[in-house]
Enzyme design. Sequence first.
Site, PDB file in Angstrom:
ATOM      1  N   HIS B  44       0.851  -1.195   0.000  1.00 21.87           N
ATOM      2  CA  HIS B  44       0.000   0.000   0.000  1.00 21.87           C
ATOM      3  C   HIS B  44       0.879   1.235   0.000  1.00 21.87           C
ATOM      4  CE1 HIS B  44      -2.817   2.841   2.330  1.00 21.87           C
ATOM      5  NE2 HIS B  44      -3.150   2.881   1.059  1.00 21.87           N
ATOM      6  N   HIS B  63      -2.259   1.357   7.754  1.00 19.73           N
ATOM      7  CA  HIS B  63      -3.607   1.597   7.257  1.00 19.73           C
ATOM      8  C   HIS B  63      -4.447   0.333   7.255  1.00 19.73           C
ATOM      9  CE1 HIS B  63      -0.786   4.541   5.509  1.00 19.73           C
ATOM     10  NE2 HIS B  63      -1.676   5.397   5.921  1.00 19.73           N
TER      11      HIS B  63
END
Lengths: 531, 103
Positions: B44, B63
């Site tokens: 990510h 996240h």
Amino acid sequence: MFRRLLDWLEDRTGVESAVKHFLYEEIPASSGWHQVFGSVALFAFLVQAATGILLALNYSPAPVAAYDSVRYIVTQVTAGRLMRALHHWGASLMIVVVVLHMLQTFVWGAYKKPREATWIGGVVLLLLTLAFGLSGSLLPWDNRAYWGTVVTTQISALAPGAGPLLVRLLGSDGTSIGAITFTRFYVAHVQLLPPLTVLLIALHVYLVRRHGVAPAPEDENQPKKKFYPEQVAKDTIAIFGWFAVLMGMAILARVPLGHMADPTDLSYVPRPEWYFLFLFQFLKWFEGPLEVVGALILPTLAIVALILVPFLDRGKLKAVRRRSGAIGLAALAAIFWGGLTARAVTTSPQSREMDMSLVKPWQQISAGDMASIGFFRTAQCGSCHMLGKSGAGPDLAVAPSSRPAEWLEGHIKSKAGSPRALTEDQVKMLAAFVAERSAPAVDAWQNAPQNAVAGALVYQANDCGSCHKLNGVGDQLGPELNGVGERHDRSWIEHHFADPPKYSPDSIMPAFQFKPDELKLITDYIMAIPK
Amino acid sequence: MKPLDVSLERTRVDGWRNFQEKSIAWVVRTSEDNVVAYSPQCTHLGCAYHWEESGKQFVCPCHGSRFSIEGKVLGGPAARPLDRYPVQVENSTLLIGSEIQKA
């Protein structure tokens, strides 16, 4: 005499009339407290410039050296810790005041014709302020700085089309960052952004003067006021108030320095500065291919919308209490921002990372050396060998002993006789310690708190080092103890001694039943040893 | 089978300097004679992820992306499976290359 000097200055430079022109500017009758934020923002910028220059005088802008120099600034330089705290919290409070300035302008509708350019310049100044924060956060080169910037560069990699170019511009190889990224952030922070900001502030203030302070509808029938003295006084009081808050924060709230940037540290959980937390939380909503929407597209659209505000709202000037649409929008934005930030805070793990700038030499030497210091103290060697002072015996802190370890052993045995006897092993350890004595050990010898020394004595007496490694010394049958206080809390560690398998199922550690005071001492000691 | 975090040394070119640095790979034995090594950064936004034994998955603390032991995305914002390092087994010694391969 003084008058003549002033007249001469006025004649040659025009400075007196320039100051008068500036101070006696006409402002609308409705001007007041709500318009102090611009002056405070300007003052905040000056504080950042001044503290930034003072920090730069002792700062070395390169990876690794940067970390050591920040540590030097906060531990050695006169008022260095205060300067860093003023710069750190000053950045946060500058963002607060810049946003308040923008909110006031928005709610009062001061962006309307002919002040569109002033507003756009303001939006750019807000972005420059945020860019200062982003670039400055890398400069301490600790774990927070490193991992935060890894995320920043990876976000820029998502930019449609421009991604690879941006990543190259930021000096990243796509996965990690290093010397090039660091240098570019430093250059941005101290060489590109400051002059750009000064230029835009000048332009911004010029435009405010050109169009005048924005009036309210009821101003038409009232006589104009002058900038000096009433508004100047209000601005000055607001500046004093802002600075008092900053000074209070700088003194009361420590700015930690974490562990040095470590790309192999898998346990570090980075979180951005509080003013970027809402974006961080926002990111989590967008999964898979939608990633770029949350990371870049929507934030960019928001900035474009901000710039377009004066062109979207072209209505006539209204009194602030009748601008319910603007007030509602501002309130919505505040709720959105506050909600996301609160969510980010509550879902983030509480960081127990140690402030490395507070780590003392005694926390970095082996438990054996600490125990030797304990032997030295229990045998009261210090009554003759006063460390740092000349006493009946040589000052062992300054004069390196040329005596071999065997001589020292004999000497200690003869002097530290009954009733303060040391065992054979303890004499050997103390002799080796005195013969070797590294610089941190000498510091610890003089300055280690007695509680920590006593904790190390418990550690040594129970032979913890035969299974655990601590500050590089000891075996590795059990886990390394450095940073154990960051991995577990106090009650976990205390209970673990009595029944290890209950807390770590595969543990082969035998149970230790400590007396309450011993338990406190050893727990304090091992929790104080940083990772 | 539990993934192992293996530390390795690699040469890195960082601007004007070449240096040896420590790095990490997550190594998983997928069968008797097959091993994969994952790059330690989340696909990510590059944070370091870790193995969560209770849920048998890799979890990124930034996240919240989650990956299976095969490196596939199980949830969260990550769009791509875990990146890998090339591996080679020679006389029961595991050699890990430094070139990152996108799966």
